[in-house]
Design an enzyme around this catalytic site. Structure first.
Site, PDB file in Angstrom:
ATOM      1  N   VAL A 142       0.836  -1.437   0.094  1.00 32.74           N
ATOM      2  CA  VAL A 142      -0.036  -0.004   0.111  1.00 32.74           C
ATOM      3  C   VAL A 142       0.874   1.230   0.066  1.00 32.74           C
ATOM      4  O   VAL A 142       0.458   2.225  -0.620  1.00 32.74           O
ATOM      5  CB  VAL A 142      -1.072   0.074   1.103  1.00 32.74           C
ATOM      6  CG1 VAL A 142      -2.043  -1.128   0.925  1.00 32.74           C
ATOM      7  CG2 VAL A 142      -0.222   0.045   2.484  1.00 32.74           C
ATOM      8  N   ASP A 143       2.009   1.225   0.666  1.00 38.38           N
ATOM      9  CA  ASP A 143       2.898   2.511   0.597  1.00 38.38           C
ATOM     10  C   ASP A 143       3.305   2.795  -0.789  1.00 38.38           C
ATOM     11  O   ASP A 143       3.151   3.877  -1.202  1.00 38.38           O
ATOM     12  CB  ASP A 143       3.977   1.976   1.510  1.00 38.38           C
ATOM     13  CG  ASP A 143       4.935   3.432   2.145  1.00 38.38           C
ATOM     14  OD1 ASP A 143       4.037   4.467   1.942  1.00 38.38           O
ATOM     15  OD2 ASP A 143       5.642   3.191   2.875  1.00 38.38           O
ATOM     16  N   ASP A 144       3.902   1.759  -1.426  1.00 36.69           N
ATOM     17  CA  ASP A 144       4.219   1.876  -2.920  1.00 36.69           C
ATOM     18  C   ASP A 144       3.055   2.563  -3.709  1.00 36.69           C
ATOM     19  O   ASP A 144       3.228   3.425  -4.577  1.00 36.69           O
ATOM     20  CB  ASP A 144       4.772   0.750  -3.296  1.00 36.69           C
ATOM     21  CG  ASP A 144       6.151   0.747  -3.554  1.00 36.69           C
ATOM     22  OD1 ASP A 144       6.978   1.218  -4.318  1.00 36.69           O
ATOM     23  OD2 ASP A 144       6.840   0.235  -2.372  1.00 36.69           O
TER      24      ASP A 144
END
Length: 711
Positions: free
Chosen positions: A388-390
């Site tokens: 989710v961060d990417d």
């Protein structure tokens, strides 16, 4: 200082450098993800296990890497720059060097041996090091915790199952289930290797010393606790190993192998990380795959792609970061006013869009079966484990480059995927949902405390920043579909995310940084997220965070935080000299709410300007054997030896090569935007200002929405 002129010049110099290291033709960026020497040691071991011939020229480069990274004071190897020596890292380096043919009398090994013995010898190495030593008969397999293959058969709803492990642990442990069943002992190249390793045992130590202390001692010390229960389970599992049902074990091993081969990408990678790929290829050979099979050949090719070669050194990364680096580099250029229609920006956007994980598989689907795919992964080849961060950072770069991208169906899929991965507590983990079974860290295989992937504030901050940008852009389409429905889902997600940040804020006003060192990273991300959604500056949560950031500024105007803060909260925001990436994080966080006139921001910007310099390193560089663009005569950059990225807090730290560059560029670019905004109502060249250009109507509506949600 003449802020406008000096910053503009610095931005141009930094832009020239960043563009010069973009990969030609494909238009992406990928810097080294430097970890400690463990990955290189494991690479040497895998080559020995598989019988792969390593050319003498490569051997010399690997040995040079070890020589250059050894701590001269005590002969150890550390988990990060400036860290104390680590016995497990040093032991694995020692073993690798014996395999490579280094003599016991070599000063490198003599000093390493003294260090290992000073720390109690081999009996005190961590669990994964025990496994690596057991593979060569240096440790008894009886001294390794039991890990039955039948674990793979436990359903996802059972109290313990492989999907309760974090994605990185899961991809690594499943191959270990196979290895643990076979308990192989491979040969070292020469008999003297065994004698050299034997000398690392302290006298009088039982070489089958159990990893888990006796049950009685554990119960007396911990009472009725998870530790005690785990000790009981260890005894049960050992007993089961002696009477295991052969047909059931055979079925479990077959399922383990299906798990491994299903998750092997066509390019050979497993889970996108070196440890999972290395364990996977060993498991394959144990289960009958030939070294000449396509699965093994591709896995070996994948392992080689993790290599990095500079200055006569050959070393291995734990993973690669092309999607992460490309999205952040793109944001940096756009923040600095670079033309969003330039071919190098559009090329980077196309490259990222081509790597969106739209296939309907992935371990995240186990607990989100109805959620449609749409995320991005960190690495070159990893469709099973998008994060989710990417995904959030890629979406930020897409929105900044072209606001109209919000209308693209695949972009909307990415946005929905990120929102759909939100945990019940309002935060987000990196790869999975509700992956917060902390009791798993009590089992013997978790001596790095990394078997879970719970919500963390730094991720929440990045995602709120992305969601805030979407809400700003989509406001004029608020009454049209699909944005009407999507905005409603996003605003609900934002409300829950803010609640999570309220709960997770530290007493001092900072936020924990799971994936960057540490509270500087977390606090910056959270302030950017709150600023993006229009959360009021007057709120106590924001005021406390700003004051904390200002309070830990160094005398030279920069910021720096050591990784000691992961174990000691009194070290929050300090512990090392100023670094380029951490100074940039602090400036970016403050600019989310304060103007360019703020004294702390000015001092931080001055530090960045004073520490911008020409690239001093020379020589050729190779990633996975491919030559990289290196031009020391183009532009200017920052230097940074410190590890400011985090793999596992307290255990594994990372130095992202490009953190030293694109984060300072973001800080200077956003400072320039703020500086320009203070003198002009309209900002030329900056089509979206994430932190400052929030429409008044949007800001008031969001404040009202969030406030109502918090009541």
């Amino acid at each position: 200082m003449d802020s406008c002129k000096n910053v503009s010049v610095a931005i141009q110099q930094a832009t020239d450098y960043l563009l010069s290291v973009q990969r030609p033709g494909d238009y992406y960026w990928c810097g080294e993800v430097e970890s400690n020497s463990t990955m290189t040691s494991e690479y040497v071991m895998v080559c020995q296990i598989l019988g792969l011939e390593v050319q003498d020229s490569k051997i010399q480069k690997i040995i040079k890497y070890y020589r250059d990274r050894q701590n001269p004071a005590d002969g150890s190897w550390s988990i990060a720059h400036e860290a104390d020596g680590d016995i497990s890292t040093t032991t694995e380096a020692y073993l690798a060097l014996t395999i490579l043919g280094m003599d016991a009398e070599d000063p490198v090994l003599c000093k390493a041996k003294s260090f290992i013995l000073s720390k109690g010898g081999l009996a005190n190495v961590r669990m994964f090091t025990r496994i690596n030593l057991a593979l060569f008969g240096i440790f008894s397999w009886d001294a390794v915790p039991v890990l039955p293959a039948e674990l793979i058969l436990l359903p996802p709803k059972s109290p313990v199952n492989v999907y309760y492990f974090s994605s990185w642990a899961r991809a690594t442990i499943v191959p270990l289930l196979v290895i643990n069943n076979h308990r192989p002992v491979y040969k070292l190249p020469k008999s003297k290797c065994y004698s050299m390793m034997d000398e690392l045992w302290s006298s009088g130590i039982n070489r089958s010393v159990p990893y888990v202390p006796p049950l009685r001692r554990v119960v007396l010390k911990n009472g009725a606790s998870w530790k005690s229960l785990v000790s009981v389970m260890e005894l049960v599992l050992k007993a089961y190993e002696k009477v295991k049902i052969k047909s059931l074990r055979k079925y479990a091993l077959a399922k383990c192998m299906r798990f491994i081969t299903d998750r092997q990408e066509p390019q050979g990678d497993i889970g996108g990380i070196f440890p999972a790929t290395a364990n996977g290829v060993i498991a394959m050979t144990l289960e009958g795959f030939s070294v000449q099979s396509k699965e093994v050949i591709k896995a070996v090719e994948a392992l080689e792609r993790f290599s990095w070669e500079t200055n006569g050194q050959y070393r291995l990364q734990s993973c690669s970061s092309p999607v992460w680096d490309t999205s952040l580099a793109t944001i940096a250029l756009l923040d600095c006013g670079y033309d969003p229609k330039d071919i190098q920006i559009e090329g980077a956007i196309r490259w990222m869009l081509d790597r969106q994980c739209l296939v309907q598989h992935g371990d995240w689907k186990v607990y989100r079966p109805k959620l449609e795919a749409g995320g991005w992964s960190f690495e070159y080849f990893n469709t099973w484990y998008p994060d989710v961060d990417d995904s959030a950072v890629v979406l930020i770069s897409l929105f900044k480059q072209d606001p109209n991208s919000i209308h693209r169906s695949n972009v909307q899929k990415g946005l929905k995927w990120v929102v759909g991965m939100q945990n019940k507590d309002g935060g987000w983990g990196a790869f999975d949902v509700e992956n917060d079974k902390h009791f798993l860290n009590e089992i013997p295989f978790s001596d790095m405390d990394a078997l879970s992937d719970p919500s963390c504030p730094d991720l929440a901050g990045h995602i709120l920043e992305m969601l805030g940008i979407y809400l700003q852009i989509s406001e004029e389409y608020a009454q049209t579909e699909p944005h009407q429905t999507l905005r409603r889902e996003v605003m609900s997600s934002v409300s829950r995310g803010v609640k999570y940040l309220q709960v997770s804020q530290e007493f001092q006003g900072s936020w924990f940084g799971r994936w960057g060192v540490n509270y500087l990273y977390g606090t910056s991300g959270c302030l950017c997220g709150l600023g993006s959604i229009g959360f009021p500056k007057s709120d106590l949560m924001v005021c406390r965070a700003i004051e904390w950031l200002k309070g830990c500024q160094n005398d030279d105007g920069g910021w720096g935080e050591g990784f000691a803060s992961y174990g000691d909260k009194s070290m929050m925001g300090k512990g090392t000299g100023s670094t380029a990436s951490q100074t940039a994080w602090a400036v970016i966080g403050l600019l989310a709410y304060l103007s360019s006139d703020d004294v702390s921001i000015k001092r931080g910007v001055m530090w960045l300007l004073q520490n911008l310099s020409p690239l001093t390193k020379t020589g050729e560089a190779y990633e996975g054997g491919l030559k990289l663009p290196v031009n020391c005569s183009v532009g200017m950059t920052w230097t940074e030896d410190q590890f400011t990225g985090t793999g596992f807090p307290d255990h594994v730290y990372l130095r992202y090569e490009l953190y030293r560059h694109y984060f300072p560029m973001m800080a200077l670019g956003r400072y320039a935007q703020s500086f320009s905004a203070s003198g002009e109502a309209e900002q030329r060249h900056y089509h979206i200002n994430v932190n400052r250009s929030v429409k008044s109507k949007y800001k008031q509506s969001m404040i009202g929405f969030v406030t109502r949600g918090l009541r």
